[in-house]
Motif scaffolding. Sequence first.
Motif, short mmCIF file in Angstrom:
data_model
loop_
_atom_site.label_atom_id
_atom_site.label_comp_id
_atom_site.label_asym_id
_atom_site.label_seq_id
_atom_site.Cartn_x
_atom_site.Cartn_y
_atom_site.Cartn_z
N ASP A 1 1.82 -6.78 -19.83
CA ASP A 1 1.83 -8.23 -20.01
C ASP A 1 0.41 -8.77 -19.90
N ASP B 1 -2.52 -10.36 -23.08
CA ASP B 1 -3.12 -11.69 -23.19
C ASP B 1 -4.63 -11.53 -23.43
N ARG C 1 2.93 -4.49 -29.19
CA ARG C 1 2.02 -5.62 -29.41
C ARG C 1 0.75 -5.16 -30.12
#
Length: 376
Positions: free
Chosen positions: A267, A271, A104
């Motif tokens: 995770d 964000d 990511r």
Amino acid sequence: MRSYKIAVMRGDGIGPEIVDEGIKVLEAVSEPEGFELDWIEYPHGADHFLATGELLSEATLKELAGCAAIYFGCIGDPRLAPGVLEQGILLALRFYFDQYVNLRPVKLLEGVRTPLAGKGPADIDISVVRENTEDFYIGIGGRVGAGSTKNTLEILRSLYQVKFELDIVTDADELAYQIGVVSRKGCERVMRFAFELAREREKKLTSVDKANVLTHCYGFWREIFTEVAKDYPEVETEFNFVDAITMWFVKNPEWYDVVVAPNMFGDIITDLGAMIQGGLGLAPGGNINPEGVSMFEPIHGSAPKYKGKNVSNPIATIWAGALLLANIGEKRASDRVIEAIESVLKEGKVRTYDLGGSSKTREVGDAIAQRVRAQE
Ligand code: IPM
Ligand code: MN
């Protein structure tokens, strides 16, 4: 001509409309770059499940195995309980294809405003390597119902090796438990991926854990990280606790280069990462199995209330498409797409609502596709 079979799973909510724009841009770049994309559509998601009872069948998985990559929109639907589609489709794909890296990029592109005062694109360029097949995501756990106090205690004793009786346990007549598992192989392979990336970028590598509380899992994680680090003496390393890294991502994002994290912490921090790179509409991710079939998606959800409204930002999905191109070996096409995204953002004329503009989803896709063609 080079030709690639790409599975497309648009999913729910805004999935179909954002994937449309991704396909539009990838089509635009494939032509001048001399390759062909053969899109194979899969209807999986809430509607398909409600109509047929199928989440994701073995037969579908076998078919997908024959594709070069999977292009994924997003899933989630208010008609279903949380977890049904997530576990039955998204996590099922990640696990089945053993996509053990969730890469990511947390990168602030030129022309995008970060909510962090005084920070710019030079300060925010982090690659988060999230472990993607283990930890608290494996789904082991259960519930013990009312009136079975003895049972719950026995279960907890054996599972957690509880050495003393906590009030909350002895008094509980109803409880739930969930287990996280990390394996040596699982840690090692994702860490090696992160070390390779850090070495390539000549950057430092930060390992995230909560080894001060979840000592079994993350003590092990740390031990393995220390061992793997010996093979990469040129990479500078450090450990951060997960709570601390959320603070430092906000205060000093420029400190970070490559970050490797267990599944659940990865995770959560991505964000946060999405917000500092300008919002969820700009955050892509790749679920990667370096030896197998990988899957690319925006990291955001299906935003059901915006479904079909043509207002969502398709850039995370288009960028995920660029990651897909790099993964199938079309690196130059991938760079071109990212360059076009950046150029459109920098110009600032075409922007969706989340970025303070009033452009429609389709206009953003059109502008980026046009920019890709103009590069020639
Ligand atoms: C993500 C999502 C998923 C996750 C959900 C939808 C299962 O939040 O890709 O970050 O937790 O991994
Ligand atoms: Mn998430």
